[in-house]
Design an enzyme around this catalytic site. Structure first.
Site, PDB file in Angstrom:
ATOM      1  N   ALA A 286      72.419 -49.182 -20.864  1.00 41.79           N
ATOM      2  CA  ALA A 286      72.407 -47.763 -20.507  1.00 41.79           C
ATOM      3  C   ALA A 286      73.647 -47.063 -21.056  1.00 41.79           C
ATOM      4  CB  ALA A 286      72.340 -47.610 -18.994  1.00 41.79           C
ATOM      5  N   ILE A 288      75.965 -48.202 -23.512  1.00 38.60           N
ATOM      6  CA  ILE A 288      76.327 -48.292 -24.934  1.00 38.60           C
ATOM      7  C   ILE A 288      75.629 -47.165 -25.694  1.00 38.60           C
ATOM      8  CG2 ILE A 288      76.049 -49.629 -27.050  1.00 38.60           C
ATOM      9  CD1 ILE A 288      76.464 -52.126 -25.509  1.00 38.60           C
ATOM     10  N   GLU A 290      74.224 -46.622 -28.381  1.00 34.89           N
ATOM     11  CA  GLU A 290      73.545 -47.124 -29.576  1.00 34.89           C
ATOM     12  C   GLU A 290      72.849 -45.959 -30.264  1.00 34.89           C
ATOM     13  OE1 GLU A 290      70.968 -46.448 -26.524  1.00 34.89           O
ATOM     14  OE2 GLU A 290      72.500 -47.993 -26.412  1.00 34.89           O
ATOM     15  N   ASP A 332      89.682 -17.646 -55.958  1.00 37.93           N
ATOM     16  CA  ASP A 332      89.761 -16.904 -57.206  1.00 37.93           C
ATOM     17  C   ASP A 332      89.188 -15.521 -56.968  1.00 37.93           C
ATOM     18  OD1 ASP A 332      90.691 -19.016 -58.657  1.00 37.93           O
ATOM     19  OD2 ASP A 332      88.712 -19.684 -59.289  1.00 37.93           O
ATOM     20  N   ASP A 646      87.761 -23.364 -61.426  1.00 39.07           N
ATOM     21  CA  ASP A 646      86.718 -23.626 -62.423  1.00 39.07           C
ATOM     22  C   ASP A 646      87.238 -24.353 -63.663  1.00 39.07           C
ATOM     23  OD1 ASP A 646      88.215 -21.537 -63.394  1.00 39.07           O
ATOM     24  OD2 ASP A 646      86.615 -20.048 -63.281  1.00 39.07           O
ATOM     25  N   ASN A 712      72.858 -41.335 -18.747  1.00 44.18           N
ATOM     26  CA  ASN A 712      73.454 -42.567 -18.248  1.00 44.18           C
ATOM     27  C   ASN A 712      73.635 -42.549 -16.738  1.00 44.18           C
ATOM     28  OD1 ASN A 712      73.582 -43.484 -20.796  1.00 44.18           O
ATOM     29  ND2 ASN A 712      75.783 -43.235 -21.037  1.00 44.18           N
ATOM     30  N   GLU A 715      70.564 -43.281 -14.787  1.00 40.77           N
ATOM     31  CA  GLU A 715      70.181 -44.664 -15.051  1.00 40.77           C
ATOM     32  C   GLU A 715      71.027 -45.620 -14.216  1.00 40.77           C
ATOM     33  OE1 GLU A 715      70.418 -45.281 -19.285  1.00 40.77           O
ATOM     34  OE2 GLU A 715      69.031 -43.656 -19.647  1.00 40.77           O
TER      35      GLU A 715
HETATM   36 MG    MG Z   1      89.171 -17.461 -63.944  1.00 40.57          MG
END
Ligand code: MG
Ligand code: ADP
Length: 920
Positions: A286, A288, A290, A332, A646, A712, A715
């Site tokens: 319950a 863990i 997983e 830029d 670029d 949990n 549970e």
């Molecule tokens: Mg440029």
């Protein structure tokens, strides 16, 4: 060793003739048909992944995790102590869970793989005697192709002509100093040492060359190495590391709880050891978490897919996470914030002004006019400027295929604008090129910010044309052309030019200077002209003035950044005035912004720079190399920095930035290689969408975590009741039922949460702190103290209610087989229906789910539908009833169950409304 039986280096020392013969090719390249045949023979020029083995490993891995091992052992113990059915069921659940995890990982992998195909690399080859751009995967041995600074080299090739080519071979050799390459053979010592060979997987950082491919694909040296190192694991992202740690910690706690329950079961309830073990196992499973990791991977991958639809291609899943943390964007200007659709609308000469009118491309005729069309024969200064603008130019405009189609620009928009200017004035470029043939070129680079060409005039004299950034060019002009006369340039001239430039820049226009130089004093062979010697003693001619409108989406994007506490720092090669005017216009900065030029930056110490980048600041006239310092300074201040670029020289900054962003359209291969993310539309707004997506993915992971943790509690509580009553209260939830919720019904709605859209207001919050944990106190509290508690109360009530109907507190009666099975069935079903409410509630943190639309996330509802069907199957299919300790329930019970989510959602809605009021 290739099909030819030769290694790449064997081709280095052949004579040119032998070399062409060996490859059955020639200097003018292959024919299209021959190339197609070769492609058939040798296959595509790609590095193939031999994945079958690692696929198998990846599959097995899902069955050898800590939890999987626990389940295998438990199943085995159950079988041995006579609970054969339980054992088989545990194993079956384990197998289903493992397959599901594998599927998730596989889907995530597929999503990331498909990104690679969205970003093809191109090569310029000679085919049938013409240059042609092809996909690099179609390159074959014998192909003649050109290499330019910024290109990645896509095949092993021998250089047949070259101009100062330098190649970064660090991908092969680890050596980051660029290596010189040239056509002549020098025997190198060692591997990768031949000077006339370039290798696939390396990049050109300087110069140009023409080369002939000798090996492609897996036959290249890079391909050979790649096949050896393919099983390399990717790096572990911080998020994965945190999740691994989290899973480990929670698992330890789970095992501790299991141990306590195990001992308690033996001593309090006097269970036999084996039965106690199975009981404790329920608790361990319950708790863990997983399935956490594969689910997280899958939601990251889905985030990546969504980003790619918004023009942002992310290379590594971990970038999604970093994007969400971004606090500063160094951007830029040209093309990123603006459209890069340059139009020249003014020409400024010392004594004349011209306004350029006329729309559309290439409409020949007299459209360059103040009021009346200009007769160029009467305006020799203007004619010279138009020659410089048209001839000192490397761009080509190809007319569209049809009359309606837009012409195609091969080159840069700035240069295209200059070509169009010349053509608009009625000059014929082809004729000009014949009258003034180009002898030599000193190409543009973003450090000098200008370019120069040398031409022969009709009178046989040579002439130098220069165009570029005004400040730099003015500094090397000593004369000025005015009304056809050349005279020394005076302080008044400079002041006038500056004033004109300021005037235009204030409107956000960018000016470029045109200058020329009679050939006097330069080496007689233009090939011997260096940049230093040539670019001096120039004569200033005039300015061209361009408009580059901001992208329409930019205003919103900038606004969003401000609300989201993300700062934007403009870093541009353009002039300070233009930069500032654009920044103010699109709302990045106020009028008070500090503008730092590249020269000023060079004079600043690191600590001065760190102080400067804390405030409103723009960097103008900077060289790309300086971007690196700006990024570093911000990082030193604790910022998470995204930076765009670029060119080749942007690579260091892109690598240094937390998120390096390359331009997909105008960017070089080098920049794309160095980047973490590539914009397929070069648009700043796409960065902001990606950041939003990054934040969304992270917040979805938290929603998902909250969801799986909260079940949990209900549970665990039944087992606690069972223990503390010393077994008086029969176990309300059996081990198989816990497995059902944990590994069965919870899975699909949880996945749906990973696909949740951005919650409104996600960009109204500051970026999350770098050291913030995925699992924070709020989530723990909400999961265990709020959602979890409510679900526990409801499911326990369901348990006792059924017992009550059958005679509780007459325990003997209640514990009788039928009642017990009914009661645990209702407990299980109540938990599932609480989880349905939780799935709905977890979708938002503070926004009402009715605002985002109760049904707006289809996957959640598919998940919920699946949950209900699964639980019904468990209740009604006889074989399963035995295994899962379930029984059929009646209509009244179903009604009860279906009514559970309603108050739960309403209570949570009330809580969210309170929080909203508190925040407002
Ligand atoms: Mg440029
Ligand atoms: P940005 O950082 O805005 O992208 P660039 O690095 O492209 O600016 O350009 C910087 C400066 O270099 C421009 O302001 C312009 O003056 C000059 N420049 C740009 N392109 C060319 C070119 N093709 N030829 C000459 N000069 C250029």
């Amino acid at each position: 060793m290739g099909k030819s039986g030769k290694t790449t280096d064997d081709f280095a020392k052949l004579s040119v003739d032998q070399f062409y013969q060996a490859l059955k090719t020639q200097a003018t390249g292959l024919s299209d048909t021959d190339a197609a045949k070769r492609l058939q023979d040798v296959g595509p020029n790609t590095i193939q992944q031999t994945q079958s083995r690692s696929q198998f490993k990846a599959f097995i891995k899902n069955f050898t995790s800590l939890m999987a091992l626990l389940l295998w052992v438990s199943g085995l113990i159950a079988m041995f102590v006579g609970m054969l059915e339980l054992g088989i069921a545990i194993w079956a659940v384990n197998i289903i869970n493992g397959c599901f995890s594998f599927w998730q990982e596989h889907a995530a992998q597929k999503a990331t793989d498909s990104l690679k195909e969205m970003l093809p690399t191109y090569t310029h080859v000679w085919r049938d005697g013409k240059t042609k751009q092809i996909n690099a995967t179609d390159l074959v041995p014998g192909d003649v192709f050109t290499i330019q600074a910024g290109n990645s080299i896509s095949a092993d090739a021998r250089i047949i002509a070259g101009n100062a080519l330098q190649v970064d071979e660090s991908a092969l050799t680890g050596e980051s100093v660029a290596v010189d390459k040239q056509p002549t053979y020098h025997k190198g010592d060692g591997k990768f040492a031949e000077a006339n060979i370039v290798y696939a997987g390396t990049v050109a950082v300087n110069g140009t060359a023409t080369a002939v491919a000798v090996q492609t694909g897996m036959q290249t040296e890079f391909g050979q190495i790649a096949s050896l190192t393919q099983n390399q694991q990717g790096t572990v992202s911080p998020l994965t590391a945190e999740l691994n740690r989290l899973t480990r910690q929670i698992s330890m706690i789970a095992i501790l709880i299991g141990l306590i329950f195990f001992v308690a079961a033996i001593f309090f309830v006097h269970y036999p050891v084996a039965k106690s073990f199975i009981f404790a196992l329920g608790m361990i499973v319950a708790f863990i978490p997983e399935g956490l990791l594969p689910t997280v991977t899958l939601s990251l991958a889905q985030g990546v897919t969504r980003m790619s639809k918004k023009h942002a291609l992310v290379k590594e899943l971990s970038s999604v996470e970093t994007l969400g943390e971004t606090t500063v964007i160094c951007s830029d200007k040209t093309g990123t914030l603006t459209q890069n659709q340059m139009t020249i609308n003014h020409v400024w000469l010392p004594k004349q002004r011209y306004q350029v009118s006329g729309q559309g491309y290439l409409n020949n005729g007299q459209v360059l006019a103040a009021k009346t069309p200009v007769d160029l024969a009467q305006a020799p200064d203007l004619a010279l400027l138009l020659r410089i603008s048209g001839l000192d130019n490397d761009t080509e405009i190809q007319p569209g295929k049809t009359a309606q189609a837009k012409p195609k620009i091969l080159g840069t928009p700035t240069e295209a604008a200059h070509l169009i200017l010349t053509e608009k004035s009625g000059l014929n470029l082809d004729e000009l090129k014949q009258q003034y043939p180009r002898l030599e070129e000193l190409p543009f680079d973003s450090d000098r910010k200008r370019m120069t060409t040398i031409h022969r005039q009709p009178d046989g004299q040579q002439v130098v044309y220069v165009k570029g950034a005004l400040d730099g060019i003015l500094a090397i002009c000593d004369t000025i052309l005015e009304n056809g006369q050349v005279r020394p340039i005076t302080a008044t001239d400079t002041a006038n030019i500056d004033a004109a430039n300021k005037h235009y820049a204030a409107e956000g226009l960018r000016s470029m200077a045109m200058a020329y130089r009679a050939y006097n004093g330069l080496p007689s062979d233009p090939a011997d002209c260096t940049i230093e010697a040539t670019e001096q003693h120039l004569t200033f001619v005039g300015l061209t003035v361009m408009a580059d409108p901001p992208r329409p989406e930019i205003y919103d994007a900038v606004e969003k950044c401000h609300r989201a506490n993300i700062r934007i720092i403009m870093v541009t090669g353009d002039s300070p005035l233009t930069a500032k005017s654009v920044a103010v216009k699109i709302g990045i900065d106020s009028d008070q912004v500090r503008v730092i030029t590249g020269d000023e930056l060079a004079a600043m110490s690191d600590s001065e720079l760190q102080a400067a980048v804390k405030g409103e600041v723009i960097f103008a006239r900077v060289a790309p190399e300086q971007k690196y310092r700006i990024v570093k300074a911000n990082q030193h201040n604790g910022e998470i920095v995204a930076a765009t670029g670029d060119g080749v020289n942007d690579a260091p900054a892109l690598k240094q930035a937390d998120i390096g962003i390359a331009m997909g359209v105008t960017g070089t291969d080098v920049a794309k290689d160095a980047a973490d993310m590539i914009l397929t539309d070069d648009n700043f707004a796409s960065i902001v969408s990606a950041i939003e997506e990054g934040r969304t993915v992270y917040s979805n992971l938290q929603k998902f975590l909250l969801y799986i943790l909260n079940s949990n509690v209900p549970e665990a509580i039944p087992s606690v009741l069972f223990l503390f009553s010393r077994g008086l209260i029969p176990l309300p939830l059996t081990v198989m039922q816990i497995l059902t919720v944990d590994l069965g019904t919870d899975m699909l709605p949880a996945l749906g949460l990973g696909a949740e859209k951005s919650e409104p207001g996600i960009m109204d919050q500051p970026p999350r702190a770098r050291n913030a944990h995925l699992l924070n106190k709020t989530i723990v509290w909400k999961a265990f103290g709020w959602y979890g508690m409510i679900a526990s109360v409801l499911s326990t009530v369901a348990y006792f209610f059924v017992n009550y109907l059958h005679g509780w507190p007459n325990v003997a009666l209640a514990a009788s087989g039928d009642t017990y099975v009914m009661a645990t069935t209702m407990t299980l079903a109540a938990i599932v229906f609480c989880q349905i409410a939780a799935a709905i509630n977890c979708r938002t943190q503070v926004t009402s789910v009715f605002t985002i639309g109760l049904f707006s996330n289809r996957r959640i509802w598919w998940g919920i539908g699946f949950e209900i069907v699964l639980i019904a199957v468990l209740m009604y299919v006889p074989v399963l009833q035995g295994l899962f300790n379930t029984a059929a329930i009646n209509g009244r019970d179903w009604l009860l169950l279906f009514s559970i989510p309603i108050p739960l959602v309403l209570i949570e809605e009330a809580r969210k409304a309170l929080v909203r009021r508190h925040l407002a």
